[in-house]
Design an enzyme around this catalytic site. Structure first.
Site, PDB file in Angstrom:
ATOM      1  N   HIS A 236       0.852  -1.195   0.000  1.00  0.00           N
ATOM      2  CA  HIS A 236       0.000   0.000   0.000  1.00  0.00           C
ATOM      3  C   HIS A 236       0.879   1.234   0.000  1.00  0.00           C
ATOM      4  CE1 HIS A 236      -3.261  -2.751   1.822  1.00  0.00           C
ATOM      5  NE2 HIS A 236      -3.481  -2.588   0.532  1.00  0.00           N
ATOM      6  N   ALA A 237       0.639   2.120  -0.956  1.00  0.00           N
ATOM      7  CA  ALA A 237       1.575   3.190  -1.277  1.00  0.00           C
ATOM      8  C   ALA A 237       1.882   4.107  -0.111  1.00  0.00           C
ATOM      9  CB  ALA A 237       1.020   4.007  -2.453  1.00  0.00           C
ATOM     10  N   ARG A 238       0.893   4.405   0.709  1.00  0.00           N
ATOM     11  CA  ARG A 238       1.090   5.402   1.767  1.00  0.00           C
ATOM     12  C   ARG A 238       1.817   4.869   2.990  1.00  0.00           C
ATOM     13  NH1 ARG A 238      -4.473   4.506   1.772  1.00  0.00           N
ATOM     14  NH2 ARG A 238      -5.107   2.977   3.334  1.00  0.00           N
ATOM     15  N   GLU A 239       2.063   3.571   3.064  1.00  0.00           N
ATOM     16  CA  GLU A 239       2.676   2.960   4.245  1.00  0.00           C
ATOM     17  C   GLU A 239       4.204   3.022   4.144  1.00  0.00           C
ATOM     18  OE1 GLU A 239       0.872  -0.923   4.416  1.00  0.00           O
ATOM     19  OE2 GLU A 239      -1.133  -0.081   4.270  1.00  0.00           O
TER      20      GLU A 239
ATOM     21  N   ARG B 232      -3.354   4.930  -1.786  1.00  0.00           N
ATOM     22  CA  ARG B 232      -3.217   3.558  -1.286  1.00  0.00           C
ATOM     23  C   ARG B 232      -2.974   2.542  -2.396  1.00  0.00           C
ATOM     24  NH1 ARG B 232      -5.518  -0.040   2.712  1.00  0.00           N
ATOM     25  NH2 ARG B 232      -6.476  -1.881   1.790  1.00  0.00           N
TER      26      ARG B 232
ATOM     27  N   ASN C 112      -3.620  -5.816  -2.175  1.00  0.00           N
ATOM     28  CA  ASN C 112      -3.808  -6.838  -1.152  1.00  0.00           C
ATOM     29  C   ASN C 112      -5.244  -7.338  -1.083  1.00  0.00           C
ATOM     30  OD1 ASN C 112      -2.231  -8.391   0.628  1.00  0.00           O
ATOM     31  ND2 ASN C 112      -3.171  -7.380   2.389  1.00  0.00           N
ATOM     32  N   ARG C 113      -6.005  -7.092  -2.140  1.00  0.00           N
ATOM     33  CA  ARG C 113      -7.317  -7.715  -2.349  1.00  0.00           C
ATOM     34  C   ARG C 113      -7.341  -8.421  -3.707  1.00  0.00           C
ATOM     35  NH1 ARG C 113      -7.559  -5.479   2.022  1.00  0.00           N
ATOM     36  NH2 ARG C 113      -9.430  -4.781   3.128  1.00  0.00           N
TER      37      ARG C 113
ATOM     38  N   HIS D   6       3.426  -4.391   6.419  1.00  0.00           N
ATOM     39  CA  HIS D   6       2.457  -3.310   6.242  1.00  0.00           C
ATOM     40  C   HIS D   6       2.511  -2.369   7.447  1.00  0.00           C
ATOM     41  CE1 HIS D   6      -0.034  -5.092   2.857  1.00  0.00           C
ATOM     42  NE2 HIS D   6       0.717  -6.126   3.214  1.00  0.00           N
ATOM     43  N   SER D   7       1.627  -1.371   7.450  1.00  0.00           N
ATOM     44  CA  SER D   7       1.396  -0.522   8.625  1.00  0.00           C
ATOM     45  C   SER D   7      -0.016   0.042   8.492  1.00  0.00           C
ATOM     46  CB  SER D   7       2.428   0.610   8.696  1.00  0.00           C
ATOM     47  OG  SER D   7       2.156   1.627   7.738  1.00  0.00           O
TER      48      SER D   7
ATOM     49  N   TYR E 154     -10.693  -8.508  11.566  1.00  0.00           N
ATOM     50  CA  TYR E 154     -11.900  -8.650  10.747  1.00  0.00           C
ATOM     51  C   TYR E 154     -11.533  -9.327   9.431  1.00  0.00           C
ATOM     52  CZ  TYR E 154     -10.045  -4.325   8.701  1.00  0.00           C
ATOM     53  OH  TYR E 154      -9.228  -3.371   8.135  1.00  0.00           O
TER      54      TYR E 154
ATOM     55  N   GLU F  57       1.984  -5.665  10.778  1.00  0.00           N
ATOM     56  CA  GLU F  57       1.485  -4.289  10.745  1.00  0.00           C
ATOM     57  C   GLU F  57       2.362  -3.517  11.733  1.00  0.00           C
ATOM     58  OE1 GLU F  57      -0.798  -2.892   8.936  1.00  0.00           O
ATOM     59  OE2 GLU F  57      -2.093  -4.503   8.189  1.00  0.00           O
TER      60      GLU F  57
END
Length: 558
Positions: A317-320, A375, A392-393, A445-446, A497, A519
């Site tokens: 994810h780009a923003r992490e 993201r 990641n989906r 990830h984060s 979840y 994470e």
């Protein structure tokens, strides 16, 4: 000045009276003529008028980053998170640039959407990370977060100064009625959910982080207070927090392990680290991104035959940004401590490590040039102006069955098909080609401080649940020995979840029995804007957990 004696008239002196009357008329008329000269009529030529004070020109309106594609209206609802999870703990959100959507609808996170679906993008100037002497202060109400992950609340002053930028709220929902309030809020305004990453996953007894624009802050606070929803402000000025992330003293144009590096710096670093350590590191290209950039993969380890391997990737994810920072840190530690640290030496002598520093390269670059909260990938979607897919989906692991969206304008869009993205296809192809040797899969990830393992696409335990749970427990304890940072661990769906299409579930279903998702820091105080001053401690503690898992895998090869 007109004196009273001008009006006296002696009897028998009419001439003197007339003379004095004429003098009076002249004195009264003179000021009026003077005033007319000072304020000429509007019809007079401008050149004939006396010079007047010029008005100060108004400040130019700042320009926004220009999106790559036209921006249609999109449904307004929902949000995004780090890995695509975050029950009551902490995950992230996505935010795409563009105009506010005009079409009503029931979507997912609208600041994690795409052009046309999101609120004002949070852009940083290209090269901002290279500016010299940035302040380490976090701004109004900002302070260092305790390493164990506690989230102190920032003061919520009535001052309008904090309204100048986006704000991040945290709410604690007690019942279904309060959940409906959040659903309603997301349906009528731009809301960027940082945790959980999908509005339909919000439920009672859950901690929810979300971002709203400045002009919606008063409305949101009024709604929360009116309905007695417990809340606090995590970030009262997102622009200040964005600037504050660049608090490293290593402000230079060259690569540094203690600051956030641009993709150009990371790409050059992969070449340099390989050239400097030819006996330990090699570089290959496993594919290219949607925009045509090479995907560099580093292989670490001493030469040997029949060696097993561990695959680790960062930057889904780009923003992490803390994620790619860790992959770089891991490589640094491997080459610098080989021959000095017994555990690392043993690992590199007996295992190979495949390290993908950034998977979502196009998106990562976009966070530097256009929108810090982006993201997804940057691919175009057929039949839609909305950009990108959540990588990641996008894997064939319960694909798009739960916790994902089939709408291209959503932040958790699963893509048109499994592995529809060039980036995810390249990663999956490489792992399939090396299945006989890859024995563990780690994806970084984060944020949230979690250590997760399968499954996330279903409420079920993996066959070796007890073993994976034991490994995660021990790794989390190792991580905490350095700075007392607390991690929660367990299967994705039951720990936080459900979320389908994740790379960890897919790798496990391919037969890689040791599959984990990290994470990283923090738990929401900074969220995706973790300051550079926390790169070193975050990477140091995470390295302990990764080394523990790798050592366990080496002792339990299959």
């Amino acid at each position: 000045m007109i004196r009273s004696d001008h009006f006296r008239c002696a009897r028998g002196q009419p001439g003197e009276f007339l003379e004095r009357l004429q003098t009076f008329v002249r004195l009264v008329a003179a000021p009026s003529a003077s005033r007319r000269q000072e304020h000429p009529p509007a019809s007079e030529p401008a050149a004939s008028r006396p010079a007047q004070r010029r008005r100060r020109p108004s400040s130019p309106t700042p320009t926004r980053p220009v999106p790559d594609t036209p921006e249609p209206p999109c449904p307004q609802r929902g949000g995004v998170s780090g890995r695509g999870r975050a029950g009551g703990l902490g995950a992230g959100s996505g935010r795409e640039p563009g105009r506010r959507g005009a079409r009503p609808g029931r979507g997912v996170g609208r600041t994690g959407g795409e052009p046309g679906c999101a609120a004002t993008p949070l852009a940083i100037k290209p090269g901002a990370a290279q500016q010299s002497e940035r302040s380490g202060a976090a701004g109004e109400g900002e302070r260092s977060e305790p390493s164990h992950g506690a989230v102190p609340s920032r003061p919520v002053a009535a001052s309008r100064r904090r309204r100048a930028s986006h704000m991040v709220f945290r709410v604690i929902l007690q019942n279904e009625g309060q959940v409906e309030i959040i659903n309603s809020l997301a349906s009528k305004m731009q809301v960027d959910f940082w945790q959980p990453d999908y509005v339909t996953l919000v439920k009672p007894k859950m901690q929810v982080d979300f971002r709203v624009e400045a002009d919606k802050v008063f409305e949101v606070e009024h709604l929360l207070k009116e309905n007695k929803v417990e809340y606090r402000v995590l970030i009262n000025n997102l622009k200040t927090a964005l600037d504050a992330q660049f608090d490293s003293k290593a402000r230079s144009t060259s690569h540094s392990y203690e600051k956030y590096n641009t993709w150009e710096q990371i790409a050059a670093w992969t070449e340099d680290i390989t050239a400097q350590n030819p006996d330990l590191v090699s570089r290959s290209v496993i594919g290219e991104t949607y925009e045509g950039r090479p995907m560099y993969l580093l292989k670490l380890g001493k030469s040997g035959t029949n060696k097993k391997a561990i695959f680790m990737d960062c930057g889904f994810h780009a923003r992490e940004w803390i994620s790619p920072a860790f992959c770089q840190w891991f490589v640094k530690e491997a080459v610098e401590t080989y021959g000095k640290d017994n555990v690392m030496t043993r690992l590199l002598n007996n295992l190979d490590f495949y390290v993908l520093p950034v998977l979502n390269i196009d998106g990562y670059i976009y966070t530097w040039t256009n929108d810090r909260m982006w993201r997804k990938t940057r691919s175009k979607n057929s039949g839609s102006f909305c950009i990108g897919t959540d990588p990641n989906r996008n894997f064939d692991a319960g694909w798009c069955s739960i916790g994902a969206s089939r709408r291209p304008c959503e932040s958790t869009y699963c893509g048109s098909a499994p592995e529809s993205e060039k980036e995810t296809k390249a990663l999956a192809d490489f792992i399939r080609e090396h299945l006989s040797t890859i024995k563990a899969y780690l994806t970084i990830h984060s944020y949230s401080q979690l250590l997760l393992f399968p499954y996330s696409y279903a409420y079920k335990y993996p066959e070796n649940y007890e073993e994976l749970n034991s490994i995660a427990s021990a790794a989390a304890k190792q991580l905490a020995t350095l700075y007392n940072t607390e991690y929660t661990y367990g299967p994705g769906a039951t720990t936080i979840y459900p979320a389908a299409g994740g790379s960890d579930d897919w790798a496990y279903d391919q037969g890689i029995k040791y599959s984990f998702t990290f994470e990283l820091r923090d738990t929401g105080y900074y969220g995706f804007l973790l300051p550079e001053s926390q790169i070193k401690p975050t990477c140091e503690e995470t390295l302990l957990a990764v080394k523990y898992i790798a050592n366990y895998v080496l002792d339990h090869l299959y």
